[in-house]
Write an enzyme that holds these catalytic residues in place. Sequence first.
Site, PDB file in Angstrom:
ATOM      1  N   ARG A 302       0.868  -1.194   0.000  1.00 14.05           N
ATOM      2  CA  ARG A 302       0.000   0.000   0.000  1.00 14.05           C
ATOM      3  C   ARG A 302       0.900   1.237   0.000  1.00 14.05           C
ATOM      4  NH1 ARG A 302      -3.403  -3.381   3.699  1.00 14.05           N
ATOM      5  NH2 ARG A 302      -5.529  -3.293   2.923  1.00 14.05           N
ATOM      6  N   ARG A 338       1.040  -1.495  -5.317  1.00 10.48           N
ATOM      7  CA  ARG A 338      -0.231  -0.888  -5.694  1.00 10.48           C
ATOM      8  C   ARG A 338       0.018   0.601  -5.861  1.00 10.48           C
ATOM      9  NH1 ARG A 338      -5.342  -1.071  -1.924  1.00 10.48           N
ATOM     10  NH2 ARG A 338      -4.171   0.512  -0.781  1.00 10.48           N
ATOM     11  N   ASN A 460     -12.170  -5.407   1.183  1.00  5.31           N
ATOM     12  CA  ASN A 460     -12.502  -4.328   2.127  1.00  5.31           C
ATOM     13  C   ASN A 460     -13.404  -3.307   1.445  1.00  5.31           C
ATOM     14  OD1 ASN A 460     -10.662  -5.684   3.616  1.00  5.31           O
ATOM     15  ND2 ASN A 460      -9.014  -4.195   3.348  1.00  5.31           N
ATOM     16  N   ASP A 461     -12.981  -2.873   0.274  1.00  6.03           N
ATOM     17  CA  ASP A 461     -13.801  -1.906  -0.452  1.00  6.03           C
ATOM     18  C   ASP A 461     -14.977  -2.586  -1.142  1.00  6.03           C
ATOM     19  OD1 ASP A 461     -12.841   0.739  -0.024  1.00  6.03           O
ATOM     20  OD2 ASP A 461     -10.988   0.119  -0.995  1.00  6.03           O
ATOM     21  N   ARG A 471     -16.809   2.075   5.381  1.00  4.87           N
ATOM     22  CA  ARG A 471     -15.953   1.170   6.151  1.00  4.87           C
ATOM     23  C   ARG A 471     -15.390   1.785   7.419  1.00  4.87           C
ATOM     24  NH1 ARG A 471     -10.990   0.004   1.983  1.00  4.87           N
ATOM     25  NH2 ARG A 471      -9.704  -0.395   3.792  1.00  4.87           N
ATOM     26  N   CYS A 508      -6.737  -9.856  -1.494  1.00  6.29           N
ATOM     27  CA  CYS A 508      -5.838  -9.166  -0.571  1.00  6.29           C
ATOM     28  C   CYS A 508      -6.578  -8.351   0.466  1.00  6.29           C
ATOM     29  CB  CYS A 508      -4.864  -8.287  -1.338  1.00  6.29           C
ATOM     30  SG  CYS A 508      -5.670  -6.973  -2.268  1.00  6.29           S
TER      31      CYS A 508
HETATM   32  C1  PEP Z   1      -9.294  -3.628  -0.161  1.00  4.95           C
HETATM   33  O1  PEP Z   1     -10.042  -2.699  -0.444  1.00  4.95           O
HETATM   34  O2  PEP Z   1      -9.691  -4.781   0.132  1.00  4.95           O
HETATM   35  C2  PEP Z   1      -7.837  -3.412  -0.141  1.00  4.95           C
HETATM   36  C3  PEP Z   1      -7.012  -4.420   0.005  1.00  4.95           C
HETATM   37  O3  PEP Z   1      -7.395  -2.140  -0.257  1.00  4.95           O
HETATM   38  P1  PEP Z   1      -7.425  -1.069   0.939  1.00  4.95           P
HETATM   39  O4  PEP Z   1      -7.861  -1.800   2.184  1.00  4.95           O
HETATM   40  O5  PEP Z   1      -6.069  -0.498   1.056  1.00  4.95           O
HETATM   41  O6  PEP Z   1      -8.430  -0.094   0.461  1.00  4.95           O
HETATM   42 MG    MG Z   2      -9.246  -0.882  -1.271  1.00  7.11          MG
END
Ligand code: PEP
Ligand code: MG
Length: 582
Positions: A302, A338, A460-461, A471, A508
């Site tokens: 990240r 990324r 996550n997103d 979130r 991920c």
């Molecule tokens: C996600 O969104 O799952 C991700 C891995 O990216 P981040 O948590 O950094 O937004």
């Molecule tokens: Mg993300």
Amino acid sequence: MSLMFNGIGVSRGIGIAPARTLQRELGEIRETPIERNQVSGEIRRFQRAIKTATRELTAVEKNIPESATSDIRAFIETHLLMLADEAFVNRPKDIIKEQLVNAEWAVHTHRESIIEVFEAMEDPYLATRKNDVNHVVDSVLRALQKGNALRNALEESDWNGVIVVADDLTPADTVQMQTQGVAGFITETGGHLSHTAILARSLGIPAIVGVHEARRYILDGEELLIDGSNGLVSAAPDEKSLADYRKRQREQRRAAKALETLRDAPAKARSGEKIGLYANIEIDDDVKALKRANAVGVGLYRTEFLYMNRDDIPTEEEHYRNYTRILRALRGAPLTIRTVDLGADKEASSMQGPLAHNPALGLRGIRRSLKEPALFVPQLRAILRAATKGSVNILLPMLTSLDEVRQTRALIAQTRDALIAEGYKIGEDYRIGGMIEVPAAAIAADQFAAELDFLSIGTNDLIQYTLAIDRIDDHVNYLYDPLHPAVLMLVKASIDAGNKRGIPVSLCGEMAGEPRFIRLLLGLGLRDFSMPVNSLLAAKQVILKSRLKDLRPKALAFVRTTDANKRNELLDAMNHDLDLPH
Ligand code: PEP
Ligand code: MG
């Protein structure tokens, strides 16, 4: 007497340590003398603060709904007029010049004199207008102090061995505290998927978020006990609880030690299939931890964190040095970089984007990078140059449309040509992949898979956007559900699309590191996982005990099941032979 609270446990582990409460409201305004040669700098700071306050207020004004009553608009307009008023803006400048004091003190002195006039007024309506003055002055002071107050507090304090209690912590704050050996933290807001929570997990710091009004009840310096797995906070705990939790702490350490024996075992399912176990990293130093778990490479770097805790943006050379350092440490293992995903909850003070009413739906990730070549191109140049030193995957965040893939590919090709023309050596060992984290990309995953070299599912997103839950908003955290059928359908569609096209697909998001979900994901066809280093060995333990053939029908049945209780039963049945942490 001990006090108990409940929050959302976001990072496992037990912390027992004194509390350190962190106040970051408007700090105390102090008079600081300045030299004559500092006057123009101080005036510039003041002018910048006026601009920031005006920009923030204008954004608020723009976002007032049509249906709002007209006095709301009038109220904001009054404040904007005040910020544009020459007398209001010029007097603090004179005070800086004449009295040789800092901008904060000048604004404060100016406020005192205006308030005095208001207070002397007979008219009760006019007398209340002093609130307006206070609001406007506070907004300027906040802009002046922005970042400074907390940063100073962070730099001046010793966070070693304390549990921090704060309203909220930005990812940047968390990185800073980590270096000082903080024992845990509690925040009043936040959710499981905030980047602060992700960082805490990755750094192995016990953490609890969403403990409302924690700072009202927890006293600075008192003993705290926190259990990051269930969100329990106990202030001034009794001897018995302390003894119980110390025992549990020892057991957890023993279990972690036992997992270390799996370090060198290849990550292979019981039925023989090889599974890719990659690490998520946030700062370049994290790469050292990879050895602890013998990860095959970095599945997600990240890079936003390169931009945090600083006043300027990283240069191409800084990016380049950072990537080459990691690649050297990886000795040929792949590094998935990324590209910068700034925006929403990952904001850097040096690169504030436009104010947005709804930042998660705003200019973030690849959208922002394509709009701001000054931000993106130095990073791309550095990545292409660093690719001479190892194996690089370029991962694009927040993809929503194929146009973004095409534009980025074109920009990479252009950047490559420019570098060659300038005489640089370019690495050839790189691939371009995309994050699948917006439902649109998951639904059209087949089209994305056709134009990308690999996919990485960011649950996550993906969960945030699919279930329409912010979130980082603890009020809707209860709706966070990685097992929601809609989420799983999108995850499955993305895995299927990649597998069909014969390109690697990894996952991920935080879901990948949850031992309870690993068999389900294996059953859906996932073969590559990327997770915090601390979760890798527990994941490997599950994989070593799994037979993939058996998992497929069970996973498909799971996705089809709509009853929540039944789903839980199915998941428990899938994991029945495992001793999973709760
Ligand atoms: C996600 O969104 O799952 C991700 C891995 O990216 P981040 O948590 O950094 O937004
Ligand atoms: Mg993300």
